[in-house]
Design an enzyme around this catalytic site. Structure first.
Site, short mmCIF file in Angstrom:
data_model
loop_
_atom_site.label_atom_id
_atom_site.label_comp_id
_atom_site.label_asym_id
_atom_site.label_seq_id
_atom_site.Cartn_x
_atom_site.Cartn_y
_atom_site.Cartn_z
N SER A 120 0.82 -1.23 0.59
CA SER A 120 -0.09 0.48 0.04
C SER A 120 0.64 1.13 -0.03
O SER A 120 1.79 1.15 0.44
CB SER A 120 -0.77 -0.17 1.33
N TYR A 126 -0.60 -0.54 9.87
CA TYR A 126 -1.77 -0.44 8.28
C TYR A 126 -0.21 0.14 7.99
O TYR A 126 0.70 -1.10 6.60
CB TYR A 126 -2.27 0.22 8.30
N LYS A 186 2.14 -2.75 6.03
CA LYS A 186 3.01 -2.56 4.20
C LYS A 186 4.05 -2.88 4.13
O LYS A 186 4.91 -3.13 3.45
CB LYS A 186 1.92 -2.02 3.77
N1 LIG Z 1 -8.52 -0.42 -2.07
C1 LIG Z 1 -8.04 0.22 -1.49
O1 LIG Z 1 -8.06 1.71 -1.52
C2 LIG Z 1 -6.46 -0.42 -1.34
C3 LIG Z 1 -5.26 0.54 -1.03
C4 LIG Z 1 -4.00 0.25 -1.07
C5 LIG Z 1 -3.50 -1.75 -0.14
N2 LIG Z 1 -4.83 -2.05 -0.50
C6 LIG Z 1 -5.30 -3.81 -0.47
O2 LIG Z 1 -5.80 -4.53 -1.12
C7 LIG Z 1 -5.79 -5.60 -0.30
C8 LIG Z 1 -7.14 -5.96 -0.38
O3 LIG Z 1 -8.07 -4.68 -0.59
P1 LIG Z 1 -10.04 -5.12 -1.42
O4 LIG Z 1 -9.31 -3.40 -1.51
O5 LIG Z 1 -9.59 -6.06 -2.44
O6 LIG Z 1 -10.14 -5.55 -0.82
P2 LIG Z 1 -11.46 -6.13 -0.20
O7 LIG Z 1 -12.36 -5.87 1.21
O8 LIG Z 1 -12.08 -5.93 -1.25
O9 LIG Z 1 -11.77 -7.50 -0.15
C9 LIG Z 1 -10.90 -9.00 0.46
C10 LIG Z 1 -11.10 -9.93 0.54
O10 LIG Z 1 -10.57 -10.91 1.32
C11 LIG Z 1 -11.29 -11.86 2.32
N3 LIG Z 1 -10.34 -12.49 3.88
C12 LIG Z 1 -10.44 -11.12 4.51
N4 LIG Z 1 -10.11 -11.77 5.40
C13 LIG Z 1 -9.06 -12.89 4.89
C14 LIG Z 1 -8.17 -14.21 5.35
N5 LIG Z 1 -7.78 -13.83 6.50
N6 LIG Z 1 -8.68 -15.10 4.91
C15 LIG Z 1 -8.71 -15.07 3.32
N7 LIG Z 1 -9.22 -14.64 2.87
C16 LIG Z 1 -9.52 -13.06 3.61
C17 LIG Z 1 -12.50 -10.79 2.09
O11 LIG Z 1 -13.29 -11.97 2.85
C18 LIG Z 1 -12.67 -9.89 0.99
O12 LIG Z 1 -13.36 -10.95 0.35
C19 LIG Z 1 -5.39 -5.32 0.92
O13 LIG Z 1 -3.89 -6.10 1.25
C20 LIG Z 1 -5.36 -3.98 0.81
O14 LIG Z 1 -4.41 -3.10 2.37
C21 LIG Z 1 -6.23 -1.87 -0.55
#
Ligand SMILES: NC(=O)c1ccc[n+]([C@@H]2O[C@H](COP(=O)([O-])OP(=O)(O)OC[C@H]3O[C@@H](n4cnc5c(N)ncnc54)[C@H](O)[C@@H]3O)[C@@H](O)[C@H]2O)c1
Length: 265
Positions: free
Chosen positions: A145, A158, A162
């Site tokens: 991130s 966080y 990361k």
């Molecule tokens: N959305 C953003 O703006 C953003 C920005 C930077 C980084 N990220 C990173 O992207 C990743 C996911 O983000 P997203 O936006 O796709 O999230 P999201 O919430 O849309 O999807 C996350 C998925 O992970 C699953 N999950 C949660 N805990 C779990 C576990 N212990 N084992 C297996 N599955 C699990 C959930 O059921 C969900 O389907 C994370 O690593 C987050 O830090 C997101």
């Protein structure tokens, strides 16, 4: 359309958001995709979308904080598709309600954050590596991130976890490069996913947009396309890198939004 032909890709967190977009895009490029998620329903839904579009997908229920569950996910992949070429360690994040500043952050949440983001990345990779090496190489893609790059008033855990993901990415790249295993990380900026939209008040979404050099926030597909590139042989000379996909959020001067308003017409 065939940039990932003959590749088998595992995507943790593939049930939602960026992970779902990446799963669908990888399938569109010819990969057989293991959609691994804590939510069986969400994983099944993503896999159904892929199959409806003519692709091959296997939904797998996994908890990436449990090593036995990770081992089962990798075993199910190899049992179904015979090999493993791409692993996206995508699950991560922290609870913004308790991941606060140093004085007030929950240390229990810090421990959970290490497990969900760091240990999961290490163990996913550890269980996938023997299969990648046997296949003659592979690509590990870790989701970091922009929080790894800057300090913030909240979400201390966080940023820390990361940053650890970025460090581990370099170690994997150095240690297994000789066996043709590449490892890169992506640092998404603000991406409009359920995770972001459910956790931030509307005013913050607007200020995040104003903080970008580009006049919009990212979509899950913006990150998914980068994951496809890192999974494909087009990135064969790229390893140990952090690709920052953030609409220009972290590269612009903090004075830029104000100065933009002062520009003559
Ligand atoms: N959305 C953003 O703006 C953003 C920005 C930077 C980084 N990220 C990173 O992207 C990743 C996911 O983000 P997203 O936006 O796709 O999230 P999201 O919430 O849309 O999807 C996350 C998925 O992970 C699953 N999950 C949660 N805990 C779990 C576990 N212990 N084992 C297996 N599955 C699990 C959930 O059921 C969900 O389907 C994370 O690593 C987050 O830090 C997101």
């Amino acid at each position: 359309m065939e940039r990932l032909k003959d590749k088998v890709a595992v995507i943790t967190g593939g049930g939602s958001g960026i992970g779902r977009a990446a799963s669908r895009l990888m399938s569109r490029e010819g990969a057989r995709v293991v959609v691994a998620d804590y939510s069986t329903e969400a994983a099944t839904e993503t896999a159904a979308l892929i199959e409806e579009a003519g692709g091959r997908a296997l939904p797998v229920t996994v908890d990436v904080t449990d090593e036995g569950s990770i081992a089962d996910m990798i075993a199910a992949t190899v049992a179904e598709f015979g090999s493993l070429n791409v692993l996206c360690n995508h699950v991560g994040g922290t609870d913004p309600r308790t991941d606060l500043d140093v004085l007030r952050m929950s240390m229990d949440e810090f421990d959970r954050a290490v497990s969900r983001n760091v240990t999961s990345t290490l163990l996913g990779t550890r269980h996938a590596l023997p299969h990648m090496i046997r296949a003659g190489g592979g690509s590990v893609i870790n989701t970091a991130s922009v929080a790894a790059l800057v300090g913030d008033v909240l979400q201390t855990s966080y940023g820390a976890v990361k940053a650890a993901v970025v460090s581990i990415t370099k170690s994997i790249a150095v240690q297994y490069g000789p066996q043709n295993v590449r490892c890169n990380a992506i640092a998404p900026g603000a991406v409009l996913t359920p995770a972001l939209e459910n956790n931030l008040p509307p005013g913050v979404i607007q200020s995040l947009t104003e903080g970008n050099a580009l006049p919009y926030l990212g979509s899950p597909e913006d990150i998914g396309h980068t994951m496809v590139f890192l999974a494909s042989d087009e990135s064969r000379y790229l390893t140990g890198q952090l690709l920052v996909v953030d609409g220009g959020m972290t590269m612009q001067s903090s004075a830029a939004p104000g100065r933009r308003a002062q520009l003559p017409d």
